[in-house]
Scaffold this active site. Structure first.
Site, short mmCIF file in Angstrom:
data_model
loop_
_atom_site.label_atom_id
_atom_site.label_comp_id
_atom_site.label_asym_id
_atom_site.label_seq_id
_atom_site.Cartn_x
_atom_site.Cartn_y
_atom_site.Cartn_z
CG ASN A 16 5.36 -10.64 7.14
OD1 ASN A 16 4.01 -9.99 6.11
ND2 ASN A 16 6.18 -9.34 6.28
CD GLU A 17 6.13 -12.81 2.66
OE1 GLU A 17 7.13 -12.77 2.64
OE2 GLU A 17 5.21 -12.65 2.31
CD GLU B 59 2.43 -9.39 2.90
OE1 GLU B 59 3.19 -9.48 1.75
OE2 GLU B 59 2.66 -9.54 3.97
CE1 TYR C 279 1.53 -9.52 -3.20
CE2 TYR C 279 3.24 -11.16 -1.35
CZ TYR C 279 2.61 -9.75 -1.85
OH TYR C 279 2.20 -8.77 -0.97
CD GLU D 39 6.25 -3.95 2.87
OE1 GLU D 39 5.78 -4.52 2.70
OE2 GLU D 39 7.08 -4.31 3.58
CD GLN E 298 2.62 -2.62 -0.20
OE1 GLN E 298 2.50 -2.03 0.27
NE2 GLN E 298 3.12 -4.14 0.38
O1 AHR Z 1 4.13 -6.70 -0.18
C1 AHR Z 1 5.86 -7.21 -0.57
C2 AHR Z 1 5.82 -7.67 0.21
O2 AHR Z 1 6.01 -8.61 -0.34
C3 AHR Z 1 5.40 -7.65 1.80
O3 AHR Z 1 6.92 -7.29 2.36
C4 AHR Z 1 5.77 -9.39 1.93
O4 AHR Z 1 5.33 -9.80 3.91
C5 AHR Z 1 6.20 -9.99 1.24
O5 AHR Z 1 6.92 -11.23 0.99
#
Ligand code: AHR
Length: 493
Positions: free
Chosen positions: A172-173, A297, A239, A25, A346
């Site tokens: 995205n999201e 992600e 995450y 990103e 990432q």
């Molecule tokens: O990877 C960092 C961020 O995490 C991304 O930009 C977003 O899609 C997610 O919340």
């Protein structure tokens, strides 16, 4: 008691190599410095892209790369990133540090990076603040070979042939930074955007819808009910992190104790529960499993390294991250019937990165080494494993001590990845192999002397794979001792 039963006779499902995908990103030093240094840089580069990073990424056979975001994608206007660099308008990267983005790395530069890596591009379009026309024109610019306004513009910018980009993310999201939409509203928007992203000249796009955040099963249910017929993939984001009372990520990447160790490993393993729950909902609408669950992600997310820009999400990477990577990849392998792509967050200098850079210096993280060791699973056929493992417990938390997945490649070589999450105890285990004989075994191991073992710019090779010699052919397969806090990959002939 520790035993993995493998049945080669039941191997059916291909492990899509895109499960080993990546995500880059416009965030912190991922693109700028991590990838792009510009043609005038003293750092050796090819067309502005740093050579050391490309050659390291080629070794892990990056199959697919997601770009330009993340939250950045829903603020990105692709036409600002084409044409002569000095004429490209700048913008404020409001999500990530409020820095000025000069748009020097745009569509052509991204496709050049993919060419150098020999990987598939995966472009995430802007739904949150963009328009249908804008995304439709981006597809035309990239994929239309005939004469049209967008193909003429592409030719003016020096590229005659279309690139033919297959993978497209529609936002995205969009439940959060991509527009704060409800699933019902987004599903309708998704259908509209997906329609105008045309298949030019026989290039069938692979359309990926924004999927749920973590355990949001309602999002999955609505998207599958309203739009499954228009999508090829649904993107889950999850995450592995600890949030403080203010919802900010806490906990350091390198400074932690055993309670933090087991807590993060447990949270990493939770992704299997999420995969099961979302897959069960998807099965209701798509029992043939045509629509893939794309984990586009995932990874660890800690507080940033002390003294660094909080908006840049720069964190170190230890053996704990390596184990989150290994256990997650084992889970994705085992669910290869539904998961056909995953993109760790990432690639460079951000979150659970493969590579860290410090100007001209570069290091490979323990997570990178897991990806390198696991290349044997790319496009191989999944071998089902029934694993019986002892538990590892600490501070009231209990998790299985072992993780495992297996595959067989076209040459008939059987590969087994096995991790030991216990930081204190080596574990003896048996691999009971059915459906073929075992005549020899070799392997490699990744481990460290401490839970927070990691590589630094002064000691870049503190953690790296080594030859492994604690596995032998036994009566029913292979007998192995998996050292404490280690990742082992075996090749069985
Ligand atoms: O990877 C960092 C961020 O995490 C991304 O930009 C977003 O899609 C997610 O919340």
């Amino acid at each position: 008691m520790n035993k993995a039963t493998l049945d080669v006779g039941l191997a059916r499902t291909k492990i899509d190599r895109n499960i080993y995908g990546h995500f880059a990103e416009h965030l912190g030093r991922c693109i700028y410095e991590g990838v792009w240094v510009g043609t005038e840089s003293a750092i050796p580069n090819t067309n502005g892209i740093r050579n050391d990073v490309v050659s390291a990424l080629k070794r892990i056979k990056v199959p697919v790369l997601r770009w330009p975001g993340g939250c950045f994608a829903d603020e990105y206007h692709w036409m600002d990133g084409i044409g002569p660099k000095e004429k490209r308008p700048s913008m404020v990267n409001t999500h990530w540090g409020g820095v000025t983005e000069n748009n020097h790395f745009g569509t052509h530069e991204f496709l050049e990076l993919c060419r150098q890596l020999a990987c598939e591009p995966y472009i995430c379009g802007n739904v949150g603040s963009g328009t249908v026309l804008e995304m439709a024109q981006w597809v035309e610019y990239l994929n239309f070979g005939g004469d049209s306004p967008m193909s003429r513009l592409r030719r003016e910018n020096g590229r005659d042939e279309p690139w033919g980009v297959t993978y497209w993310g529609v936002g995205n999201e969009n439940w959060g930074c991509g527009g704060r939409m409800t699933p019902e509203y987004y599903a309708d928007e998704y259908r509209r955007y997906a329609l105008y992203c045309r298949n030019f000249e026989g290039k069938n796009l692979y359309r990926i819808a924004c999927g749920p955040s973590g355990d949001d099963e309602h999002w999955t249910d609505v998207l599958m009910k309203k739009a499954a017929d228009q999508m090829d993939g649904l993107a889950l984001h999850y995450y592995t992190s600890v949030r403080g009372p203010d919802r900010k990520r806490t906990g350091q990447a390198t400074e932690f104790d055993e309670s933090d160790w087991i807590d993060i490993l447990r949270k990493g393993l939770f992704i299997e529960e999420l995969v099961n729950r979302h897959s069960t909902i998807m099965d209701v609408y798509d029992p043939e499993k045509r629509v893939a669950l794309i984990v586009d992600e995932w990874g660890t997310w800690f507080a940033v390294e002390p003294g660094t820009n909080p908006g840049f999400l720069y964190q170190q990477n230890t053996m704990r991250d390596a184990l989150v990577a290994a256990t997650s990849l084992d889970i994705f392998n085992r669910h290869a019937d539904r998961i056909r792509m995953a993109n760790i967050a990432q690639t460079i200098n951000v979150l659970q990165a493969m590579i860290l850079t410090d100007k001209e210096r570069m290091l490979l993280t323990p997570t990178y080494h897991v990806y390198e060791m696991y290349t044997v699973h790319h496009d191989a056929t999944l071998v089902p494993v029934d694993l019986v493992s002892e538990t590892y417990a600490h501070d009231g938390t209990e998790i299985p001590a072992l993780s495992c997945s297996a595959s067989i490649d076209d040459a008939g070589k059987l590969h087994v990845s096995m991790s030991n999450l216990n930081p204190h105890r080596d574990i003896a285990a048996t691999l009971d192999v059915h459906g073929r004989s075992c005549s020899s075994v070799s392997g490699r191991i990744l481990t460290g002397t401490t839970m927070n073992a990691h590589n630094t710019f002064d000691a870049p090779e503190a953690v790296g794979p080594k030859k492994f010699d604690q596995a032998v052919v036994g009566e029913s397969g292979v007998d192995i001792t998996v050292p404490r806090m280690s990742v082992v990959v075996l090749e069985i002939a």
